[in-house]
Design an enzyme around this catalytic site. Structure first.
Site, PDB file in Angstrom:
ATOM      1  N   CYS A  34      -2.446   2.081  -2.926  1.00  0.00           N
ATOM      2  CA  CYS A  34      -2.297   2.607  -4.088  1.00  0.00           C
ATOM      3  C   CYS A  34      -1.181   2.382  -5.063  1.00  0.00           C
ATOM      4  O   CYS A  34      -1.305   2.713  -6.359  1.00  0.00           O
ATOM      5  CB  CYS A  34      -2.776   3.957  -4.039  1.00  0.00           C
ATOM      6  SG  CYS A  34      -1.225   4.911  -3.144  1.00  0.00           S
ATOM      7  N   CYS A 104      -2.935   8.020   2.358  1.00  0.00           N
ATOM      8  CA  CYS A 104      -1.907   8.753   1.832  1.00  0.00           C
ATOM      9  C   CYS A 104      -0.979   9.360   2.764  1.00  0.00           C
ATOM     10  O   CYS A 104       0.187   9.407   2.408  1.00  0.00           O
ATOM     11  CB  CYS A 104      -2.614   9.846   0.777  1.00  0.00           C
ATOM     12  SG  CYS A 104      -4.032   9.310  -0.296  1.00  0.00           S
TER      13      CYS A 104
HETATM   14 FE1  FES Z   1      -1.855   6.931  -3.362  1.00  0.00          FE
HETATM   15 FE2  FES Z   1      -2.720   9.306  -2.345  1.00  0.00          FE
HETATM   16  S1  FES Z   1      -3.801   7.858  -3.562  1.00  0.00           S
HETATM   17  S2  FES Z   1      -0.793   8.289  -2.170  1.00  0.00           S
END
Ligand code: FES
Length: 143
Positions: A34, A104
């Site tokens: 992400c 995450c």
């Molecule tokens: Fe990036 Fe959770 S979406 S750490």
């Protein structure tokens, strides 16, 4: 409900958020999935015990909750014990995360490891590179 009560609690009242100015080890890692980043600060005494730990992150709520839990789990522990902390153990301690948020939790585990590596490097302590293989430290993603 999508998130457990423990996740909600650690997200809304995260423990150990902040920075340690004279930290003995600092780890910064990025999440390849992400792009979020996490920084972890460790204060370590002469016996290799983690006496204080703080984190800050640009990660999502799940990253905040897992890091908060991870800091609680390693505080007062030895550096060796902290290195064995897995994201799975942190997720279990939070009573689970939705499958698409598991990535995450990897940020917390990797940031702890990166901070320990920094501590070893600063102190000139020898270690096995294998221990830190695959850690996506931000230095390497900027290369
Ligand atoms: Fe990036 Fe959770 S979406 S750490």
């Amino acid at each position: 409900m999508l998130y457990s009560e423990k996740v909600m609690d650690h997200f809304q009242n995260p423990r150990n958020v902040g920075k340690i100015d004279d930290a003995d080890g600092v780890g910064e890692v990025g999440n390849a999935k992400c792009g979020d980043i996490m920084r972890m600060y460790l204060k370590i005494d002469d016996n290799g015990i983690i006496t204080d730990v703080k984190f800050n992150t640009f990660g999502c709520g799940s990253a905040i909750a897992t890091s908060s839990m991870a800091t609680e789990m390693i505080k007062g522990k030895s550096v060796d014990e902290a290195l064995t902390l897995s994201n799975k153990a942190v997720v279990e301690a939070l009573d689970g995360l939705p499958a698409h948020k598991i990535h995450c939790s990897v940020l917390a585990e990797e940031a702890v490891k990166a901070a320990v590596k920094d501590y070893y490097d600063k102190k000139g302590i020898a270690y096995d590179e294998e221990l830190f293989k695959g850690i996506d430290s931000c230095e390497s993603c900027h290369d």
